[in-house]
Design a protein around this motif. Structure first.
Motif, PDB file in Angstrom:
ATOM      1  N   GLU A   1     -32.390  66.587  28.093  1.00  0.00           N
ATOM      2  CA  GLU A   1     -31.266  66.008  27.154  1.00  0.00           C
ATOM      3  C   GLU A   1     -30.097  65.687  27.938  1.00  0.00           C
ATOM      4  O   GLU A   1     -29.806  66.388  28.774  1.00  0.00           O
ATOM      5  CB  GLU A   1     -31.244  67.068  25.964  1.00  0.00           C
ATOM      6  CG  GLU A   1     -30.227  66.518  25.120  1.00  0.00           C
ATOM      7  CD  GLU A   1     -29.822  67.737  24.095  1.00  0.00           C
ATOM      8  OE1 GLU A   1     -29.360  67.129  22.931  1.00  0.00           O
ATOM      9  OE2 GLU A   1     -30.229  68.660  24.183  1.00  0.00           O
TER      10      GLU A   1
ATOM     11  N   ASP B   1     -26.407  65.489  26.694  1.00  0.00           N
ATOM     12  CA  ASP B   1     -25.596  65.581  25.402  1.00  0.00           C
ATOM     13  C   ASP B   1     -23.975  64.957  26.075  1.00  0.00           C
ATOM     14  O   ASP B   1     -23.266  65.698  26.608  1.00  0.00           O
ATOM     15  CB  ASP B   1     -25.440  66.913  25.131  1.00  0.00           C
ATOM     16  CG  ASP B   1     -24.406  67.261  23.812  1.00  0.00           C
ATOM     17  OD1 ASP B   1     -23.539  66.396  23.481  1.00  0.00           O
ATOM     18  OD2 ASP B   1     -24.521  68.275  23.221  1.00  0.00           O
TER      19      ASP B   1
ATOM     20  N   GLU C   1     -21.389  64.178  24.123  1.00  0.00           N
ATOM     21  CA  GLU C   1     -20.292  64.737  23.773  1.00  0.00           C
ATOM     22  C   GLU C   1     -19.820  65.950  24.331  1.00  0.00           C
ATOM     23  O   GLU C   1     -18.607  66.045  24.476  1.00  0.00           O
ATOM     24  CB  GLU C   1     -20.315  64.811  22.363  1.00  0.00           C
ATOM     25  CG  GLU C   1     -20.208  63.709  21.079  1.00  0.00           C
ATOM     26  CD  GLU C   1     -20.169  64.011  19.846  1.00  0.00           C
ATOM     27  OE1 GLU C   1     -19.845  65.134  19.418  1.00  0.00           O
ATOM     28  OE2 GLU C   1     -20.380  63.090  19.110  1.00  0.00           O
ATOM     29  N   GLU C   2     -20.894  66.856  24.571  1.00  0.00           N
ATOM     30  CA  GLU C   2     -20.441  68.266  25.157  1.00  0.00           C
ATOM     31  C   GLU C   2     -20.422  68.006  26.820  1.00  0.00           C
ATOM     32  O   GLU C   2     -20.107  68.973  27.492  1.00  0.00           O
ATOM     33  CB  GLU C   2     -21.340  69.323  24.882  1.00  0.00           C
ATOM     34  CG  GLU C   2     -21.406  69.516  23.263  1.00  0.00           C
ATOM     35  CD  GLU C   2     -20.345  70.453  22.610  1.00  0.00           C
ATOM     36  OE1 GLU C   2     -19.824  71.238  23.629  1.00  0.00           O
ATOM     37  OE2 GLU C   2     -19.660  69.852  21.723  1.00  0.00           O
TER      38      GLU C   2
END
Length: 175
Positions: A152, A154, A156-157
């Motif tokens: 994955e 991510d 945003e993070e």
């Protein structure tokens, strides 16, 4: 121009012929979209402008360039292996949906088995794949960025979750 006001596009690989033509290898992903009339070469920490007389781009991420006032191989020699830049104002706009492996620089790499590996310090493109560099347990490790290992991303993070092959990091940690 200062280094902060420019972005890296590639470097001069070699001279071609006797009339001052040089070959440039582009490390900038979308090099075909660059508007180039002047290129800045890093000459001992200073960005020196070179005005482009003519150039021809090739699909293998290279191009052949003639610069104003460089009309002989001897005048082109100082440019060999020099990094090339363009002003930030000339950087092509990217669609927000576009994502490149090089965008992962600065992301935290987390392996599903080993946990947090560290921040991705560098992403390099090699002929077969992209490779990330992380400082893990005070040792620089490299791992390929490919769909088989990436679980994955991510955005945003700023976390990249991976499932690295068993034993891959052991190669770096054994001393």
């Amino acid at each position: 121009m200062k280094q902060e006001e420019a972005f890296y596009i590639g470097y001069v690989t070699k001279t071609k012929g006797l009339k001052g033509e040089v070959q440039v290898f582009f490390e900038f992903e979308e090099y075909e979209q660059l508007e180039m009339d002047v290129i800045f070469a890093d000459m001992n920490g200073k960005l020196v402008p070179y005005f482009i007389e003519t150039f021809k781009l090739y699909p293998n991420k290279t191009g052949l360039f003639y610069f104003d006032d460089i009309d002989h191989i001897d005048k082109a020699q100082p440019l060999l292996k020099k990094k090339l830049y363009l002003p930030l104002t000339q950087k092509p706009e990217r669609d927000e949906s576009e994502f490149f492996y090089t965008d992962l620089k600065g992301f935290m790499a987390v392996d599903e088995t080993l946990g947090q590996l560290g921040e991705i310090l560098e992403v390099n493109e090699y002929p077969q794949q992209f490779v990330a560099t992380v400082l893990y347990k005070e040792t620089e490790i490299l791992f390929p960025l490919n769909e088989d290992f990436i679980v994955e991303i991510d955005d945003e993070e700023r976390i990249l979750t991976l499932d690295l092959p068993e034993g891959l990091l052991d190669i770096y940690l054994e001393s």
